[in-house]
Design an enzyme around this catalytic site. Structure first.
Site, PDB file in Angstrom:
ATOM      1  N   GLY A   1     -20.613 -31.235 -39.440  1.00  0.00           N
ATOM      2  CA  GLY A   1     -19.275 -31.747 -39.330  1.00  0.00           C
ATOM      3  C   GLY A   1     -19.690 -33.343 -38.628  1.00  0.00           C
ATOM      4  O   GLY A   1     -20.182 -33.116 -37.623  1.00  0.00           O
TER       5      GLY A   1
ATOM      6  N   ALA B   1     -15.337 -33.788 -33.204  1.00  0.00           N
ATOM      7  CA  ALA B   1     -15.762 -32.539 -32.680  1.00  0.00           C
ATOM      8  C   ALA B   1     -17.437 -32.596 -32.642  1.00  0.00           C
ATOM      9  O   ALA B   1     -18.156 -32.430 -31.765  1.00  0.00           O
ATOM     10  CB  ALA B   1     -15.274 -31.521 -32.992  1.00  0.00           C
ATOM     11  N   GLY B   2     -17.710 -33.134 -33.998  1.00  0.00           N
ATOM     12  CA  GLY B   2     -19.243 -32.863 -34.487  1.00  0.00           C
ATOM     13  C   GLY B   2     -19.823 -33.960 -33.781  1.00  0.00           C
ATOM     14  O   GLY B   2     -20.940 -33.748 -33.130  1.00  0.00           O
TER      15      GLY B   2
ATOM     16  N   PHE C   1       5.338 -38.152 -25.914  1.00  0.00           N
ATOM     17  CA  PHE C   1       5.194 -37.240 -27.096  1.00  0.00           C
ATOM     18  C   PHE C   1       6.005 -35.797 -27.067  1.00  0.00           C
ATOM     19  O   PHE C   1       6.238 -35.538 -25.768  1.00  0.00           O
ATOM     20  CB  PHE C   1       3.486 -36.965 -27.024  1.00  0.00           C
TER      21      PHE C   1
ATOM     22  N   GLN D   1       0.234 -25.032 -38.293  1.00  0.00           N
ATOM     23  CA  GLN D   1       1.289 -26.112 -37.878  1.00  0.00           C
ATOM     24  C   GLN D   1       1.813 -27.059 -39.038  1.00  0.00           C
ATOM     25  O   GLN D   1       0.809 -27.443 -39.865  1.00  0.00           O
ATOM     26  CB  GLN D   1       0.710 -27.201 -36.871  1.00  0.00           C
TER      27      GLN D   1
ATOM     28  N   HIS E   1       3.649 -30.325 -39.766  1.00  0.00           N
ATOM     29  CA  HIS E   1       4.097 -31.674 -39.049  1.00  0.00           C
ATOM     30  C   HIS E   1       5.505 -31.919 -39.477  1.00  0.00           C
ATOM     31  O   HIS E   1       5.836 -31.994 -40.707  1.00  0.00           O
ATOM     32  CB  HIS E   1       3.065 -32.620 -39.229  1.00  0.00           C
TER      33      HIS E   1
ATOM     34  N   LEU F   1       0.824 -38.649 -43.164  1.00  0.00           N
ATOM     35  CA  LEU F   1       1.312 -38.346 -41.864  1.00  0.00           C
ATOM     36  C   LEU F   1       2.078 -39.676 -41.360  1.00  0.00           C
ATOM     37  O   LEU F   1       1.652 -40.721 -41.477  1.00  0.00           O
ATOM     38  CB  LEU F   1       0.072 -38.026 -40.845  1.00  0.00           C
TER      39      LEU F   1
ATOM     40  N   THR G   1       3.283 -40.668 -37.798  1.00  0.00           N
ATOM     41  CA  THR G   1       2.879 -40.162 -36.344  1.00  0.00           C
ATOM     42  C   THR G   1       4.298 -39.815 -35.458  1.00  0.00           C
ATOM     43  O   THR G   1       5.159 -40.476 -35.648  1.00  0.00           O
ATOM     44  CB  THR G   1       2.090 -41.299 -35.533  1.00  0.00           C
ATOM     45  N   GLU G   2       3.981 -38.473 -34.659  1.00  0.00           N
ATOM     46  CA  GLU G   2       5.048 -38.321 -33.863  1.00  0.00           C
ATOM     47  C   GLU G   2       5.293 -39.492 -32.836  1.00  0.00           C
ATOM     48  O   GLU G   2       6.319 -39.775 -32.245  1.00  0.00           O
ATOM     49  CB  GLU G   2       4.328 -36.963 -32.950  1.00  0.00           C
TER      50      GLU G   2
ATOM     51  N   ARG H   1       6.589 -29.614 -32.123  1.00  0.00           N
ATOM     52  CA  ARG H   1       6.506 -29.749 -33.665  1.00  0.00           C
ATOM     53  C   ARG H   1       7.233 -28.629 -34.382  1.00  0.00           C
ATOM     54  O   ARG H   1       7.806 -28.910 -35.469  1.00  0.00           O
ATOM     55  CB  ARG H   1       5.179 -29.913 -33.904  1.00  0.00           C
TER      56      ARG H   1
ATOM     57  N   HIS I   1      -0.084 -29.421 -41.490  1.00  0.00           N
ATOM     58  CA  HIS I   1      -0.756 -30.423 -40.617  1.00  0.00           C
ATOM     59  C   HIS I   1      -2.012 -29.926 -40.067  1.00  0.00           C
ATOM     60  O   HIS I   1      -2.900 -30.618 -39.954  1.00  0.00           O
ATOM     61  CB  HIS I   1       0.136 -30.782 -39.842  1.00  0.00           C
TER      62      HIS I   1
ATOM     63  N   GLU J   1     -10.994 -28.568 -34.785  1.00  0.00           N
ATOM     64  CA  GLU J   1      -9.931 -27.797 -35.379  1.00  0.00           C
ATOM     65  C   GLU J   1     -10.503 -26.446 -35.992  1.00  0.00           C
ATOM     66  O   GLU J   1      -9.623 -25.677 -35.917  1.00  0.00           O
ATOM     67  CB  GLU J   1      -9.386 -28.661 -36.586  1.00  0.00           C
TER      68      GLU J   1
ATOM     69  N   ARG K   1       0.541 -26.153 -31.297  1.00  0.00           N
ATOM     70  CA  ARG K   1      -0.205 -27.123 -30.810  1.00  0.00           C
ATOM     71  C   ARG K   1       0.695 -28.271 -30.422  1.00  0.00           C
ATOM     72  O   ARG K   1       1.566 -28.623 -31.064  1.00  0.00           O
ATOM     73  CB  ARG K   1      -1.385 -27.796 -31.512  1.00  0.00           C
TER      74      ARG K   1
ATOM     75  N   SER L   1      -4.917 -32.646 -30.083  1.00  0.00           N
ATOM     76  CA  SER L   1      -6.116 -32.115 -30.879  1.00  0.00           C
ATOM     77  C   SER L   1      -7.196 -33.132 -30.772  1.00  0.00           C
ATOM     78  O   SER L   1      -8.441 -32.689 -30.754  1.00  0.00           O
ATOM     79  CB  SER L   1      -5.684 -32.121 -32.449  1.00  0.00           C
ATOM     80  N   LEU L   2      -6.944 -34.503 -30.564  1.00  0.00           N
ATOM     81  CA  LEU L   2      -7.914 -35.373 -30.358  1.00  0.00           C
ATOM     82  C   LEU L   2      -8.793 -35.108 -29.009  1.00  0.00           C
ATOM     83  O   LEU L   2      -9.861 -34.872 -28.751  1.00  0.00           O
ATOM     84  CB  LEU L   2      -7.636 -36.912 -30.255  1.00  0.00           C
TER      85      LEU L   2
END
Lengths: 241, 565
Positions: B10, B14-15, B117, B230, B232, B242, B244-245, B276, B341, B365, B376, B381-382
């Site tokens: 990935g 994260a990868g 947020f 989740q 969204h 998406l 964004t929030e 959310r 989402h 994720e 979440r 998440s980021l």
């Protein structure tokens, strides 16, 4: 609505040369070219190859030539083309791997050559750099680049001069040297003071025209040229002192 | 045979974080089914949380408050020590990203800007307009160029090879050549993202099939809390891209067909900025009550923010609306509806990102350390990807340095690759005309119809029945064959097996959990039930069947309370 999609097919080495294949596509809804291609692949020919990922014009996978126009397939709506015959070709200036999939390696290699990463000061700051928003706004335009390669494949200089780094890499370099946090020495970025670098551009601005994210890479190339000249003059003046 | 000390699977956030934080003395490589910059991390918009206290309204913020908000947001299913670890590490993580070159938006005085947020007690979401994922992914990719990270792009991992409880490597399908190959690795880190495309309506990229999670499951690794999916609240109507929030964080309103800001009926104190799960259910409830538009959507109104703020803080949203809905949010409200989402659940790992298989790690994720619990918070998440990606890289390095050679014969890996080749030949030879995309669509419909925002026993049982039918049909699937280079059909066939397993685990977990918690809402069990259900769902595959068990939640510090917003 009914459309005829003429899609360039090529599967080297089996196919001796690329050819166009026609597909019928009908839809009553507003669909993107990418959705149409996926439908054609699913319903008519599962071997049709093309790249995609986000479908929202942010990942840069699906650049191609659609009725002569360079764009992302995901953000191009079929009905917006105002034609019932739609010709789809892979991005030129890059070798076709299969159908609409091209080998992006030369594009990435050019990017790597400019050292496409921030050269900050040595020590990490405990609370980060302090930069006013106005400073960041000067590079905002270039930050929007998604590296889709449309500018590279439309560029006439890239097609005739293999040394040329191309619009995206040069615009990226300008974004970096203009970043107040970047401390790379002149000796580093002045390596583009060449025909294969900032002076290679023909200034016919095809890249600005096709960029799906409105980056206007040629603005960056021109600014880079000005910066190169200014730095050179500064150096000469300092030498004379 | 290709061999690496650490193989990261990935190339998203994260990868890349895992690869960049692996021991540089080790032989590390990243395998990705797309070029890393095409990973779905690039589509993240609103921001990344850290209690920097840069917003004048956020002076009293602290990582402890961030952790408490995360835990409350999770409906107390997060493991509290892990949530604290993430929130503590958030602050240095942001400054490291800034040092690497992330062009964060700024407040006067030059500090990193932070916006409010959902579910957060203070404005603590750092952002770069509404393209935060794009700039962080590009920046980490730039760092991987600097550090000369080895990449194998357009390689799809199809199998995790485990022998005697130890990770031996993977089998891959190289899209560029059409070849099947084994890759030997002493440690493997999965950072393969979510499974959004198991659903019909999702904000996720087309590539998010979630096969990494399924492959780990098939190799005997347990999955945790998979029923927590989740949705969204605000995806663009029809296209489900998406929105964004951050649009609500900047002050956007949610409005029904009576021009009412209906969130006052659902979350009077936080309104549009409730977590959310609550906002998504509120929107769907309004639509179901007939208060929506065309019985499909409600409106997100940004007009009162004014042109300047929209152009400066939400330019990406404006571009999406213009490109994909033909409207300009400066002039018109945006039609929005909930869509799948994010996956709170995933590969069961501990706070070192380690699984029960020696040498096998997961982050981002696809993993469930458990930080997000049952729901979440936006902006976490980021953060999860950079914090736990880094931990995975460091821990895998420690593991490799401490372990001897795997000692496994190459033959095991070669045999696995051979077996896959035989399966592919089998699909080519199938004389049925059953096409994989038909099965894919059917699965998506089943999941959206029966395992969505609102769930009940009857629907969940129906979903399981249909998933089992699809499993039968999958054996008859046909591959067009001829050329295996860049065969998306083969990718889909290979990944679909995992998708079926994931769908089954999600539906089964949801059926068994007879309570409502966070994103998991049961119409037939509308209350949270801490006495019986304050526990993690663990599903392990035994002889092809899902085996369900439960695990204690670390709720040692903050006792579960009613969740009011």
């Amino acid at each position: 609505m009914e459309y005829i999609f003429e899609i360039l097919r090529y599967d080297p080495p089996q196919d001796k040369s690329p050819y166009f294949q026609e597909f019928l596509y009908s839809t009553e809804e507003s669909k993107s070219v990418l959705e149409a291609l996926m439908n054609i692949r699913n319903e008519q020919d599962c071997t049709l190859s093309f790249r995609y990922s986000c479908r929202e014009a942010i990942c840069g996978s699906c650049g191609m030539v659609i009725n002569g126009k360079f764009d992302l397939a995901c953000r191009t709506m079929v009905e917006s083309l105002e034609s019932d015959r739609i010709i789809i070709e892979p991005m030129p200036n890059l070798k076709i791997q299969k159908d609409l999939v091209v080998d992006m390696e030369p594009f990435w290699e050019a990017l790597h050559k400019i050292e496409p990463f921030l050269h900050p000061q040595k020590e990490i700051l405990e609370r980060g750099h302090r930069i006013e928003e106005e400073e960041m706004e000067k590079i905002l335009q270039y930050i929007n680049c998604i590296l889709c390669g449309c500018c590279y494949s439309v560029c006439p200089v890239v097609s005739r001069d293999e040394r040329y780094l191309g619009p995206a890499a040069l615009a990226k370099l300008y974004r970096l040297v203009k970043d107040p946090r970047d401390k790379r020495p002149f000796s580093n970025w002045s390596r583009v003071n060449t025909e294969g670098g900032a002076w290679g551009c023909d200034t016919i601005f095809k890249c600005n025209e096709v960029c799906p994210k409105d980056v206007r890479p040629a603005d960056g190339i021109e600014a880079l040229r000005r910066k190169l000249v200014v730095e050179k003059i500064k150096r000469i003046l300092r030498l004379n002192k | 045979m290709i061999e690496h000390d650490i193989l990261v699977v990935g190339g998203g956030l994260a990868g890349l974080a895992a690869a960049l934080n692996s021991d540089p003395k080790l032989n590390v490589a990243v395998v990705s089914k797309v070029h890393p910059l095409r990973s779905h991390s690039v589509a993240a918009q609103g921001g990344i949380n850290a209690a920097l206290g840069n917003n004048p309204e956020g002076k009293d913020d602290s990582w402890e408050r961030h952790a408490l908000d995360t835990i409350k947001g999770s409906d107390y299913l997060a493991d509290q020590k892990v949530a604290e670890l993430m929130c503590q590490k958030a602050i240095p993580a942001i400054y490291e990203l800034e040092y690497f070159g992330v062009p964060f938006s700024r407040f006067p005085g030059g500090v990193i800007a932070q916006r409010p947020f959902g579910g957060a007690g203070f404005p603590r979401t750092c952002y770069a307009a509404d393209r935060t994922g794009l700039v962080i992914l590009h920046t980490l990719f730039e760092q991987s160029v600097r550090k000369q990270v080895k990449f194998y792009n357009e390689w799809l991992v199809t199998k995790l090879v485990v022998r005697e409880g130890k990770c031996a490597g993977v089998v891959i399908y190289d899209l560029t050549t059409g070849q099947i190959m084994p890759v030997r690795a002493r440690a493997v880190i999965f950072a393969t993202g979510g499974y959004g495309r198991v659903y019909l309506k999702t904000t996720n990229a087309y590539i998010n099939h979630g096969s990494g999670i399924g492959i780990a499951y098939q190799a005997g690794v347990p999955l945790k809390d998979m029923e927590f999916v989740q949705f969204h609240p605000t995806s663009l109507y029809d296209k489900n891209i998406l929105i964004t929030e951050g649009a609500r964080g900047e002050g956007g309103y949610l409005v029904n067909n009576k021009s009412k800001r209906f969130m006052e009926d659902y979350a009077p104190s936080t309104m549009e900025l409730a977590p959310r799960d609550i906002v998504a259910r509120a929107i769907q409830t309004e639509i179901d009550k007939g208060n929506g538009f065309e019985n499909e959507y409600v409106q997100l109104d940004l007009r009162h923010l004014g042109e300047a703020k929209i152009k400066k803080r939400l330019p990406g949203i404006r571009e999406i609306c213009i490109n994909f809905a033909g409207l300009d949010p400066i002039e018109s409200p945006i039609p929005i509806q909930p869509a799948q989402h994010y996956s709170m659940g995933g590969i069961d790992v501990n706070l070192k990102c380690a699984s029960i298989i020696q040498g096998f790690f997961a982050a981002g994720e696809c993993a469930c350390v458990s930080i997000h619990g049952a729901n979440r918070l936006g902006g976490n998440s980021l953060l999860d990807t950079v914090v736990f990606g880094k931990i995975a890289g460091e821990e895998a390095s420690i593991y490799v340095r401490g372990s001897g050679d795997t000692g496994l014969e190459e033959k095991i890996l070669l045999d696995e690759a051979l077996e896959l080749k035989k399966r592919i030949e089998g699909w080519e030879k199938k004389d049925s005309a059953l096409k994989i995309h038909l099965l894919l669509n059917r699965l998506k419909e089943v999941m959206s119809d029966n395992v969505g925002l609102f769930r009940e026993k009857k629907n969940l049982e129906e979903a399981l029945d249909k998933i089992h039918e699809l499993k039968e049909q999958y054996h008859r699937v046909h591959l067009s064959g001829q050329c295996l280079r860049f065969s998306q059909e083969l990718v889909n066939i290979l990944e679909f097996e995992s998708m079926l397993d994931l769908a089954e685990v999600i539906a089964l977990g949801a059926l068994n959990r007879e309570e409502t918690r966070g994103s998991h809402y049961r119409l037939d069990f509308k209350e949270r039930n801490d006495k019986e259900w304050l526990k993690h769902t663990i599903v392990t595959q035994k002889d092809g069947q899902p085996l369900i068990s439960y695990q204690e939640v670390d709720a040692s510090k903050y006792k579960p309370k009613a969740r009011e917003y």
